[in-house]
Design an enzyme around this catalytic site. Structure first.
Site, PDB file in Angstrom:
ATOM      1  N   HIS A 185       0.945  -1.059   0.020  1.00 47.78           N
ATOM      2  CA  HIS A 185      -0.024  -0.003  -0.120  1.00 47.78           C
ATOM      3  C   HIS A 185       0.824   1.303  -0.062  1.00 47.78           C
ATOM      4  O   HIS A 185       0.681   2.141   0.857  1.00 47.78           O
ATOM      5  CB  HIS A 185      -1.061  -0.041   1.226  1.00 47.78           C
ATOM      6  CG  HIS A 185      -2.346   0.560   1.059  1.00 47.78           C
ATOM      7  ND1 HIS A 185      -2.937   1.054   1.737  1.00 47.78           N
ATOM      8  CD2 HIS A 185      -3.093   0.489  -0.437  1.00 47.78           C
ATOM      9  CE1 HIS A 185      -4.094   1.544   1.152  1.00 47.78           C
ATOM     10  NE2 HIS A 185      -4.361   1.244  -0.221  1.00 47.78           N
ATOM     11  N   HIS A 220      -2.665   1.864  12.687  1.00 47.08           N
ATOM     12  CA  HIS A 220      -2.291   1.365  11.304  1.00 47.08           C
ATOM     13  C   HIS A 220      -2.652  -0.404  11.558  1.00 47.08           C
ATOM     14  O   HIS A 220      -3.866  -0.808  11.433  1.00 47.08           O
ATOM     15  CB  HIS A 220      -0.666   1.243  11.339  1.00 47.08           C
ATOM     16  CG  HIS A 220      -0.067   0.724  10.032  1.00 47.08           C
ATOM     17  ND1 HIS A 220      -0.744   0.585   8.842  1.00 47.08           N
ATOM     18  CD2 HIS A 220       1.209   0.955   9.641  1.00 47.08           C
ATOM     19  CE1 HIS A 220       0.042   0.546   7.893  1.00 47.08           C
ATOM     20  NE2 HIS A 220       1.189   0.443   8.365  1.00 47.08           N
ATOM     21  N   ILE A 254     -13.352   5.397  15.931  1.00 46.35           N
ATOM     22  CA  ILE A 254     -13.976   3.707  15.584  1.00 46.35           C
ATOM     23  C   ILE A 254     -12.989   3.181  14.842  1.00 46.35           C
ATOM     24  O   ILE A 254     -12.798   3.507  13.721  1.00 46.35           O
ATOM     25  CB  ILE A 254     -15.258   4.166  14.829  1.00 46.35           C
ATOM     26  CG1 ILE A 254     -16.248   5.168  15.588  1.00 46.35           C
ATOM     27  CG2 ILE A 254     -16.040   2.810  14.604  1.00 46.35           C
ATOM     28  CD1 ILE A 254     -16.466   4.747  17.138  1.00 46.35           C
ATOM     29  N   PHE A 257     -12.230   2.180  10.576  1.00 45.02           N
ATOM     30  CA  PHE A 257     -12.781   3.248   9.653  1.00 45.02           C
ATOM     31  C   PHE A 257     -11.779   4.287   9.405  1.00 45.02           C
ATOM     32  O   PHE A 257     -11.147   4.664  10.217  1.00 45.02           O
ATOM     33  CB  PHE A 257     -14.011   3.761  10.439  1.00 45.02           C
ATOM     34  CG  PHE A 257     -15.206   2.736  10.253  1.00 45.02           C
ATOM     35  CD1 PHE A 257     -16.281   2.890   9.053  1.00 45.02           C
ATOM     36  CD2 PHE A 257     -15.175   1.691  11.210  1.00 45.02           C
ATOM     37  CE1 PHE A 257     -17.135   1.873   9.060  1.00 45.02           C
ATOM     38  CE2 PHE A 257     -16.404   0.765  10.967  1.00 45.02           C
ATOM     39  CZ  PHE A 257     -17.283   0.855  10.011  1.00 45.02           C
ATOM     40  N   HIS A 259      -9.354   6.707   6.580  1.00 42.77           N
ATOM     41  CA  HIS A 259      -8.031   6.248   5.824  1.00 42.77           C
ATOM     42  C   HIS A 259      -7.422   7.583   5.420  1.00 42.77           C
ATOM     43  O   HIS A 259      -8.080   8.684   5.161  1.00 42.77           O
ATOM     44  CB  HIS A 259      -8.530   5.610   4.494  1.00 42.77           C
ATOM     45  CG  HIS A 259      -7.057   5.050   4.238  1.00 42.77           C
ATOM     46  ND1 HIS A 259      -6.020   5.400   3.430  1.00 42.77           N
ATOM     47  CD2 HIS A 259      -6.592   3.701   4.234  1.00 42.77           C
ATOM     48  CE1 HIS A 259      -5.185   4.712   3.218  1.00 42.77           C
ATOM     49  NE2 HIS A 259      -5.353   3.668   3.674  1.00 42.77           N
ATOM     50  N   ASP A 310      -9.174  -3.075   7.383  1.00 43.36           N
ATOM     51  CA  ASP A 310      -9.334  -3.941   8.598  1.00 43.36           C
ATOM     52  C   ASP A 310     -10.482  -4.353   9.253  1.00 43.36           C
ATOM     53  O   ASP A 310     -10.524  -5.051   9.795  1.00 43.36           O
ATOM     54  CB  ASP A 310      -8.237  -2.844   9.631  1.00 43.36           C
ATOM     55  CG  ASP A 310      -6.922  -3.046   9.117  1.00 43.36           C
ATOM     56  OD1 ASP A 310      -5.943  -3.863   8.924  1.00 43.36           O
ATOM     57  OD2 ASP A 310      -6.543  -1.861   9.219  1.00 43.36           O
ATOM     58  N   ARG A 354      16.101  11.686   5.430  1.00 45.12           N
ATOM     59  CA  ARG A 354      16.569  12.560   6.822  1.00 45.12           C
ATOM     60  C   ARG A 354      15.930  13.730   6.595  1.00 45.12           C
ATOM     61  O   ARG A 354      16.586  14.840   5.921  1.00 45.12           O
ATOM     62  CB  ARG A 354      17.948  12.517   6.950  1.00 45.12           C
ATOM     63  CG  ARG A 354      18.522  12.768   8.401  1.00 45.12           C
ATOM     64  CD  ARG A 354      18.227  14.200   8.597  1.00 45.12           C
ATOM     65  NE  ARG A 354      18.880  14.883  10.031  1.00 45.12           N
ATOM     66  CZ  ARG A 354      18.191  15.737  10.714  1.00 45.12           C
ATOM     67  NH1 ARG A 354      17.319  16.543  10.193  1.00 45.12           N
ATOM     68  NH2 ARG A 354      18.826  16.353  11.622  1.00 45.12           N
TER      69      ARG A 354
END
Ligand code: CMC
Length: 374
Positions: A185, A220, A254, A257, A259, A310, A354
């Protein structure tokens, strides 16, 4: 200060170039130019891992060689088994995965010139299921499992070794699709961590472990476990509606839910939701699915926020009898393919990552001798 706020969490910041994956606006979700739906409908995870890591879909021979190499890596050394036996029973399986990869990196390190980087990825992909399930059965069933199996895919092997019986075909199919959807992703937090580590010219294990560490949190990868726990709070859909409205009133997040990149839907959700629905074959699972759908409805009606991958992954894993704490470790197994592809890409055209920060601390302070500090 205003600059820091604008780039908070690096939202919208383009942090590099990559030829591995497109996400969201303009392109949709593609791995190496192939649409995620084509891959989910037609490929197996090993084929997708090969595509991500080597850049092209494998031929039949390349795929069967690759699968054989992965299967040959399922065995664990006695040293590794002893280490797994000594990790406490109450450790989180994500910590087991992190520790086991680190141990493997001590036992079979990457060459200093990275010449065996592909073999290390095969080693990790091949051994992750065995490491997790060896630890699990040793501590919870007092059993030292062996890794021999007729299953020639990671999906089938994982399910067989977890349940100690041949898995149902529909479970293997769902697991396979789940692994494909989770595999890659773009510059998500864990992949970016892995690339930062790789940019220091660190070894493959360290880079993958950086990914594992970033994946663990509930914003995540840990969201799939958190989503399951959320749905489990409610006995039925009505209770869920009231409960979620209450949580929203309290400004609770929640889990499962929203993104960072998608604004109206996560394209992976429709695929995993279909599998979750198909697997909800008992009254209990049907109820769980209905509760999930109610949460989805309330979130959309109230906030126009949609389920991410998820959310229904949690249901489908639950319906396959997978312990909740194994949800995020499964994400590791899959995402190792994406992390590996990114680490190789970073190494091929490396520049130390960096960035800088805007200083917001105190300036020009006079040093205070110890005796004068209070
Ligand atoms: N529940 C309730 N409100 C939410 C949610 C949510 N899940 N997600 C976003 N919002 C609201 C948030 O409260 C904020 O509202 P306001 O502007 O009024 O303060 C607004 O939407 C923007 O949210 P944000 O957290 O600032 O957005 P972000 O881009 O920083 O965060 C996210 C993205 C995924 C971290 C967030 O949506 C979230 O915390 N979701 C729950 C955890 C989760 O499901 N993570 C999995 C991510 S996708 C797959 C993966 O990587 O595993």
């Amino acid at each position: 200060m205003s600059n820091t706020k604008k780039t908070g969490g690096l939202a919208g910041v383009v942090a590099g170039e990559s030829a591995i994956c497109t996400v969201g606006t303009g392109h949709g979700l593609n791995y190496r130019g192939y649409d995620i739906y084509d891959l989910a409908n037609n490929a197996i995870f090993e084929e997708v891992a090969y595509l991500l890591i080597f850049g092209e879909l494998p031929t039949q021979k390349e795929l069967s060689d690759y699968k054989k190499k992965l299967s040959n890596e399922r065995d664990l050394s006695d040293t590794l088994k002893t280490i797994l036996e000594n990790i406490p029973k109450n450790a989180h399986p994500m910590d087991v995965m992190r520790t086991a990869s680190s141990a493997l990196g001590c036992i079979e390190p990457e060459n200093e010139d990275f010449s065996n980087q592909n073999e290390i990825l095969i080693k990790l992909l091949g051994k992750f299921s065995s490491m997790l399930l060896y630890w699990y059965h040793f501590h919870f069933h007092n059993e030292k499992i062996n890794t021999s199996s007729e299953q020639d895919t990671i999906a089938g092997f994982f399910l067989e070794k977890l349940h100690n019986k041949p898995p149902k075909k529909e479970h293997i199919d769902c697991m396979n699709v789940s692994l494909i959807l989770y595999a890659e992703h773009e510059f998500n937090a864990s992949t970016f961590s892995a690339r930062i580590s790789a940019s220091t010219l660190s070894d493959m294990y360290s880079n993958i472990i950086s990914g594992i560490c970033a994946l663990r949190g509930p914003l995540h990868g840990g969201a799939n476990e958190a989503a399951f726990r959320l749905v489990s709070l409610y006995k039925n859909a009505d209770e869920a509606r009231v409960g979620i409205l209450d949580k929203l009133k309290n400004k609770d997040k929640i889990m499962g839910f929203g993104h960072r990149v998608y604004t109206t839907k996560d394209p992976r959700n429709v695929v995993i939701k279909k599998y979750a629905k198909e697997l909800s074959t008992t009254k209990e699972f049907e109820n769980f699915f209905q509760i999930s759908e109610m949460i989805e409805k309330v979130m959309w009606d109230e906030k126009k926020i949609f389920p991410n991958l998820d959310f229904y992954s949690a249901s489908s894993y639950h319906f396959m009898g997978i312990p909740t704490d194994f949800f995020t470790p499964l994400f590791i197994i899959s995402r190792t393919a994406g992390w590996g592809a990114h680490i190789i890409e970073q190494r091929a055209n490396n520049k130390l990552i960096r960035p800088s920060s805007t200083y917001i601390g105190v300036d020009n302070r006079e040093f205070i001798p110890m005796e004068k500090r209070i």
